[in-house]
Design an enzyme around this catalytic site. Structure first.
Site, short mmCIF file in Angstrom:
data_model
loop_
_atom_site.label_atom_id
_atom_site.label_comp_id
_atom_site.label_asym_id
_atom_site.label_seq_id
_atom_site.Cartn_x
_atom_site.Cartn_y
_atom_site.Cartn_z
N LYS A 41 3.81 -6.87 24.50
CA LYS A 41 3.41 -6.37 23.10
C LYS A 41 3.73 -7.29 21.73
O LYS A 41 4.17 -8.71 22.43
CB LYS A 41 3.97 -4.98 23.20
CG LYS A 41 2.84 -4.38 22.14
CD LYS A 41 1.65 -3.47 22.53
CE LYS A 41 0.78 -3.18 22.03
NZ LYS A 41 0.33 -2.27 22.14
N LYS A 89 0.81 -7.83 30.16
CA LYS A 89 -0.19 -7.39 29.90
C LYS A 89 0.11 -6.44 28.56
O LYS A 89 0.62 -5.27 29.07
CB LYS A 89 -1.00 -7.19 30.83
CG LYS A 89 -2.52 -6.34 30.71
CD LYS A 89 -2.96 -7.39 30.44
CE LYS A 89 -4.50 -7.59 29.82
NZ LYS A 89 -4.35 -7.38 28.52
N GLY A 123 -6.53 -6.05 22.70
CA GLY A 123 -6.45 -5.72 20.89
C GLY A 123 -5.20 -3.93 21.44
O GLY A 123 -5.04 -3.66 21.80
N ASP A 124 -4.77 -3.68 19.91
CA ASP A 124 -4.52 -2.64 18.96
C ASP A 124 -4.89 -2.06 17.53
O ASP A 124 -5.57 -2.59 17.32
CB ASP A 124 -2.73 -2.88 19.41
CG ASP A 124 -1.90 -2.21 19.40
OD1 ASP A 124 -1.73 -0.60 20.52
OD2 ASP A 124 -1.15 -1.65 18.62
P1 NDP Z 1 -7.32 1.11 14.62
O1 NDP Z 1 -6.62 0.24 14.14
O2 NDP Z 1 -8.89 0.77 15.96
O3 NDP Z 1 -7.37 2.48 14.15
C1 NDP Z 1 -5.84 3.35 13.85
C2 NDP Z 1 -5.94 4.79 13.13
O4 NDP Z 1 -4.97 4.91 13.28
C3 NDP Z 1 -6.51 4.30 11.92
O5 NDP Z 1 -7.48 5.39 11.92
C4 NDP Z 1 -5.23 4.29 10.94
O6 NDP Z 1 -5.81 4.44 9.88
C5 NDP Z 1 -4.22 5.42 11.85
N1 NDP Z 1 -3.04 4.88 11.50
C6 NDP Z 1 -1.98 3.31 11.88
N2 NDP Z 1 -1.38 3.79 11.89
C7 NDP Z 1 -0.91 4.42 10.59
C8 NDP Z 1 -0.11 5.11 9.92
N3 NDP Z 1 1.06 4.08 9.66
N4 NDP Z 1 -0.28 6.65 9.70
C9 NDP Z 1 -1.13 7.39 10.35
N5 NDP Z 1 -2.54 7.28 10.51
C10 NDP Z 1 -2.61 5.39 10.58
O7 NDP Z 1 -6.58 0.87 16.61
P2 NDP Z 1 -6.55 2.01 17.96
O8 NDP Z 1 -7.47 3.01 18.24
O9 NDP Z 1 -6.41 1.33 18.85
O10 NDP Z 1 -4.83 2.44 18.30
C11 NDP Z 1 -4.70 3.24 17.66
C12 NDP Z 1 -3.28 4.47 19.13
O11 NDP Z 1 -3.96 3.74 19.93
C13 NDP Z 1 -2.08 3.21 18.61
O12 NDP Z 1 -0.88 3.72 18.64
C14 NDP Z 1 -2.02 2.24 19.44
O13 NDP Z 1 -0.68 1.59 19.97
C15 NDP Z 1 -2.66 2.91 20.74
N6 NDP Z 1 -3.54 2.66 21.70
C16 NDP Z 1 -4.59 2.03 22.02
C17 NDP Z 1 -5.23 1.24 22.59
C18 NDP Z 1 -6.53 0.51 22.80
O14 NDP Z 1 -7.21 0.58 23.39
N7 NDP Z 1 -6.94 0.45 21.20
C19 NDP Z 1 -4.73 1.08 24.43
C20 NDP Z 1 -3.83 2.49 24.02
C21 NDP Z 1 -3.49 2.91 23.18
P3 NDP Z 1 -6.15 3.44 8.23
O15 NDP Z 1 -7.15 2.37 8.76
O16 NDP Z 1 -6.14 3.72 7.32
O17 NDP Z 1 -4.67 2.43 9.08
#
Ligand code: NDP
Length: 447
Positions: A126, A90, A165-166
């Site tokens: 993943k 998962k 998702g991620d």
């Molecule tokens: P989203 O795609 O919804 O949002 C990601 C955010 O982070 C955007 O604002 C994006 O900006 C920014 N971002 C991405 N890459 C970079 C970078 N290299 N430098 C600066 N900003 C960056 O993703 P999530 O909110 O789902 O995920 C965010 C984090 O949380 C990740 O690390 C993910 O692995 C973790 N996570 C997510 C879960 C989930 O349920 N969604 C569960 C557990 C962990 P931009 O639009 O400019 O790319």
């Protein structure tokens, strides 16, 4: 360092020398298991660390798709099925140009322990692709997702491997992938989580990672500092799914969130972020965070990401991506009075940043504990799919809150039991590890 840990680390470093993110997480986890390994010689006998650091299966495949102008593109797809000791693999799917095997392996490895901490029966995996969703039309996203799933469907299933998702994968992408899976397999099963509410999704899944982060942080503040979110100033990085719902819950709990970012820059609104404006930009229009200042002229926008950590705050919630807080940014946070960091993103703090938190007495909730609410609610979605039933928002939210509080206490108790009281990073690694180990021992080795 314990000789067995040293030996396994050296082997991983030699074999996976070209995978820096994976090495970073393996090193962090193994180093914090020293006391446990000292007390359990049977783990070495069973080769547990060698087995744990090698994925059960790595799948890499070509994803070919056509853009709206008819041009053919080729991306690389991945699924790392890391460990199935306690349940079906998962873990999410990430679509971002930076994706490579090292990043997917680091995320998959973290996922094993995170999933174990939720107490639910899910193993670690993943996947993703180096496809960049930014600037693509809906039909391009759909064609990519369909092509990606055409290959991925061979390896997944509701009792085998259940992606979610991620970064870059939200409800729209899960919908296109699910539609393709159903078309190819002729089954309507819980093979993906984060589904739409009218075709098998769970209420609260969208909010779960951000809300869960705040529930765990709140419990940490209460138990370790007799404090709460009320009246606190909070800085949150990112403006995606996790950041938006962390902002919502922290605000509900009485905090003022003053900053958000994306990969181009950050906004600072000293009066408190207006979340309806952010949701309109990010969720409705899929725009950039700088557009916030058009609607709220009293806020400021600054180009570049790392400056966000210079904004004074009590609590920092990094919710964007890996290694976004380095040692210097952590020093800035501490200098400006930040006393708690809880990680919504995966591995957002570099080892140097973690050392700064630990040296300065900052309360630190590591990602594998703090952001486990997303996957926990995904597991609740799987349960509802199996039951062919849906729970209410309040029911799922209450379960999520209970799980996050339970995770905090599991980490805290493990840190205490193994002589590192209050070190939640060690506690999370130890508590997550022990359950997976005992399942692996029970299930034997294939001779
Ligand atoms: P989203 O795609 O919804 O949002 C990601 C955010 O982070 C955007 O604002 C994006 O900006 C920014 N971002 C991405 N890459 C970079 C970078 N290299 N430098 C600066 N900003 C960056 O993703 P999530 O909110 O789902 O995920 C965010 C984090 O949380 C990740 O690390 C993910 O692995 C973790 N996570 C997510 C879960 C989930 O349920 N969604 C569960 C557990 C962990 P931009 O639009 O400019 O790319």
């Amino acid at each position: 360092m314990n000789a067995y840990i040293e030996e396994v680390l050296a082997k991983v470093k030699q074999r996976d020398a070209h995978e820096p993110e994976f090495l970073q997480t393996v090193e962090e986890v193994l180093k914090s298991l020293e006391t446990v390994i000292d007390q359990h010689p049977e783990y070495q006998k069973a080769g547990l660390l060698e087995r744990l650091t090698e994925p059960e299966r790595v799948i890499e495949f070509r994803v070919t798709w056509t853009d709206d102008a008819g041009k053919v593109h080729v991306n690389r797809g991945y699924r790392v099925q890391f460990n199935s000791a306690i349940g079906p693999y998962k873990g999410g799917l990430r679509l971002h140009p930076s994706v490579n095997l090292s990043i997917i392996k680091f995320l998959g490895f973290e996922q094993i322990f995170k999933n174990s901490l939720t107490t639910l029966p899910i193993g670690g995996g993943k996947g993703g692709s180096d496809f960049d969703p930014k600037g693509k039309s809906d039909t391009e996203i759909m064609r990519f997702c369909q092509s990606f799933m055409t290959e991925l469907q061979r390896y997944i299933g509701p009792d085998t491997d259940v992606p979610a998702g991620d970064i870059g994968v939200g409800g729209r992408e899960i919908g296109y992938m699910y539609g393709q899976y159903k078309r190819l397999r002729n089954e309507h099963t819980g093979v993906l989580t984060g589904k739409g509410l009218n075709w098998g999704g769970s209420l609260t899944r969208t909010e779960a990672t951000g809300y869960g982060l705040c529930y765990l942080t709140q419990e940490m503040l209460k138990c370790m500092k007799n404090d709460s979110f009320a009246g606190k100033t909070v800085v949150i990085s990112g403006s995606g799914n996790v950041a938006i719902y962390a902002t919502e819950k922290a605000t509900q709990l009485g905090a003022k969130v003053v900053a958000l970012s994306d990969s181009n820059g950050y906004i600072h609104d000293p009066d408190g972020i207006k979340l309806d404006v952010v949701k309109d930009i990010k969720e409705v229009r899929r725009g950039r965070i700088k557009e916030y200042v058009d609607a709220v002229p009293t806020a400021t926008y600054t180009e570049g990401c790392s400056g966000i950590w210079t904004i004074p705050c009590d609590i920092a919630l990094p919710c964007a991506t890996q290694n976004e807080i380095d040692g210097a940014s952590a020093e800035e946070l501490v200098k400006n009075g930040c006393f708690a960091v809880a990680e919504g993103a995966n591995m957002p703090s570099t080892p140097e940043a973690i050392a700064v938190y630990q040296r300065s007495g900052v309360l630190y909730a590591p990602a594998k504990a703090a952001n486990a609410g997303g996957v926990a609610t995904s597991a609740l979605e799987m349960s509802q799919n199996s039951l062919r039933y849906s729970w209410s928002f309040e029911e799922v939210d209450a379960k999520l809150k209970g799980i996050m509080e339970g995770i905090f206490h599991a980490c805290y108790d493990a840190s205490k039991e193994y002589g590192e009281e209050g070190d939640l990073m060690a506690g999370a690694n130890i508590a997550g590890f022990l359950k997976v180990c005992s399942a692996m021992l029970d299930q034997g080795v294939a001779y």
